[in-house]
Design a protein around this motif. Sequence first.
Motif, PDB file in Angstrom:
ATOM      1  N   LEU A 108       0.845  -1.181   0.000  1.00 24.84           N
ATOM      2  CA  LEU A 108       0.000   0.000   0.000  1.00 24.84           C
ATOM      3  C   LEU A 108       0.884   1.236   0.000  1.00 24.84           C
ATOM      4  CD1 LEU A 108      -2.618  -1.152   2.667  1.00 24.84           C
ATOM      5  CD2 LEU A 108      -2.721  -1.417   0.190  1.00 24.84           C
ATOM      6  N   CYS A 109       0.341   2.329  -0.522  1.00 23.52           N
ATOM      7  CA  CYS A 109       1.127   3.558  -0.652  1.00 23.52           C
ATOM      8  C   CYS A 109       0.386   4.704   0.031  1.00 23.52           C
ATOM      9  CB  CYS A 109       1.363   3.869  -2.128  1.00 23.52           C
ATOM     10  SG  CYS A 109       2.371   5.352  -2.424  1.00 23.52           S
ATOM     11  N   ARG A 110       1.149   5.494   0.802  1.00 29.12           N
ATOM     12  CA  ARG A 110       0.608   6.672   1.475  1.00 29.12           C
ATOM     13  C   ARG A 110       1.557   7.858   1.281  1.00 29.12           C
ATOM     14  NH1 ARG A 110      -2.895   3.657   1.421  1.00 29.12           N
ATOM     15  NH2 ARG A 110      -4.313   2.922   3.081  1.00 29.12           N
ATOM     16  N   VAL A 111       0.961   9.062   1.220  1.00 28.61           N
ATOM     17  CA  VAL A 111       1.736  10.311   1.139  1.00 28.61           C
ATOM     18  C   VAL A 111       1.579  11.054   2.468  1.00 28.61           C
ATOM     19  CG1 VAL A 111       2.044  12.497  -0.076  1.00 28.61           C
ATOM     20  CG2 VAL A 111       1.352  10.455  -1.344  1.00 28.61           C
ATOM     21  N   TRP A 112       2.713  11.334   3.104  1.00 29.97           N
ATOM     22  CA  TRP A 112       2.703  12.063   4.376  1.00 29.97           C
ATOM     23  C   TRP A 112       3.185  13.494   4.105  1.00 29.97           C
ATOM     24  CZ3 TRP A 112       5.108   9.866   9.548  1.00 29.97           C
ATOM     25  CH2 TRP A 112       4.785  10.716  10.605  1.00 29.97           C
ATOM     26  N   VAL A 123       9.808  14.206  11.322  1.00 26.67           N
ATOM     27  CA  VAL A 123       9.132  13.065  10.689  1.00 26.67           C
ATOM     28  C   VAL A 123      10.153  12.019  10.252  1.00 26.67           C
ATOM     29  CG1 VAL A 123       7.722  12.362   8.729  1.00 26.67           C
ATOM     30  CG2 VAL A 123       7.174  14.463   9.975  1.00 26.67           C
ATOM     31  N   ALA A 124      11.283  12.470   9.712  1.00 27.66           N
ATOM     32  CA  ALA A 124      12.317  11.527   9.276  1.00 27.66           C
ATOM     33  C   ALA A 124      12.837  10.704  10.454  1.00 27.66           C
ATOM     34  CB  ALA A 124      13.462  12.281   8.601  1.00 27.66           C
ATOM     35  N   ASP A 125      12.990  11.336  11.614  1.00 24.41           N
ATOM     36  CA  ASP A 125      13.448  10.595  12.797  1.00 24.41           C
ATOM     37  C   ASP A 125      12.413   9.553  13.219  1.00 24.41           C
ATOM     38  OD1 ASP A 125      15.767  12.057  12.853  1.00 24.41           O
ATOM     39  OD2 ASP A 125      15.013  13.541  14.299  1.00 24.41           O
ATOM     40  N   THR A 133       9.161   1.086   3.482  1.00 20.59           N
ATOM     41  CA  THR A 133      10.103   1.898   2.709  1.00 20.59           C
ATOM     42  C   THR A 133       9.480   3.266   2.455  1.00 20.59           C
ATOM     43  OG1 THR A 133       9.240   1.096   0.585  1.00 20.59           O
ATOM     44  CG2 THR A 133      11.053  -0.146   1.580  1.00 20.59           C
ATOM     45  N   PHE A 134      10.344   4.299   2.349  1.00 22.64           N
ATOM     46  CA  PHE A 134       9.843   5.643   2.094  1.00 22.64           C
ATOM     47  C   PHE A 134      10.918   6.452   1.381  1.00 22.64           C
ATOM     48  CE2 PHE A 134      11.950   5.813   6.177  1.00 22.64           C
ATOM     49  CZ  PHE A 134      12.655   6.997   6.150  1.00 22.64           C
ATOM     50  N   GLU A 135      10.459   7.505   0.708  1.00 29.65           N
ATOM     51  CA  GLU A 135      11.368   8.449   0.063  1.00 29.65           C
ATOM     52  C   GLU A 135      10.823   9.862   0.238  1.00 29.65           C
ATOM     53  OE1 GLU A 135      11.620   7.963  -4.132  1.00 29.65           O
ATOM     54  OE2 GLU A 135       9.502   7.464  -4.385  1.00 29.65           O
ATOM     55  N   GLN A 136      11.733  10.828   0.251  1.00 30.48           N
ATOM     56  CA  GLN A 136      11.365  12.224   0.476  1.00 30.48           C
ATOM     57  C   GLN A 136      11.336  12.971  -0.853  1.00 30.48           C
ATOM     58  OE1 GLN A 136      13.666  14.275   3.502  1.00 30.48           O
ATOM     59  NE2 GLN A 136      13.448  16.227   2.416  1.00 30.48           N
TER      60      GLN A 136
END
Length: 253
Positions: A108-112, A123-125, A133-136
């Motif tokens: 599933l994919c979410r945008v924060w 948020v990164a911490d 997994t995530f990317e900025q």
Amino acid sequence: MLTMNFKVSRLNLVLALLGALNLGLATALAMNWHASEVQKVSTSPGMRADLIEVDRPWAKTAQAQPEPQKTIQPSAPRIDLKSGQAALEKAMGTGSAVVEKSTPAPLLCRVWGPLLASESGRVADSLKGWSGTFEQTEKQVPVGYVVYLPKDLVAKGLGIPQLQAKGVSEVYFMASPGPLQGAVSLGLFRDREHAQQQQDNLTSKGIPGVEIAERPGPPRVYYIAKGTAEQINQLERIQTSIRLGRLDDCPAS
């Protein structure tokens, strides 16, 4: 004299008959001996072919005819329905387990976001212990809409004095660098609906060429997060605990 001759004739006849009988007996004995010898030598392996091929019909009739062989049909195997059903269920269960093991769970994919630069570090911490997994990424988010007169019309002489003469009070020259530099602003609005109403109002006053554009705000930080349903649940708890930005479904690609 006549009687004597008759006796001699009878004796000769008897002798002739005896001789004929002896001759017949001798002939019969000779024939039997010859047949026996031919039969004997015809079955010997070392004799000539013309002797082996002697026709012996009496020997053929004496040979026993072979009995026809009976074909024995194999009996049908006994089918155990219970054991067969159990084996089928076991095979299906094993196959399902292999498929589930080899097929990864859908992600599933979410945008924060959106997040300010000062908020993105926090948020990164919080995502360091997350198993997904995530990317900025960064992008500018519109903070509203501007109704304006394009700069090419302003250059043709339709400036602020002319607009004010038509009853437009909220006007100012846009000198900041960017795509709207040199245009004249005719109003700022938070939503497009009100911007559309202003455009229609100006058109009704005889002001041609009025346009609407988004007002880009400062760059905002977003995190694109992907994971299983369980990992997304963990992500929602993390976002709720720090209360920054919001979680939305990723846009369809």
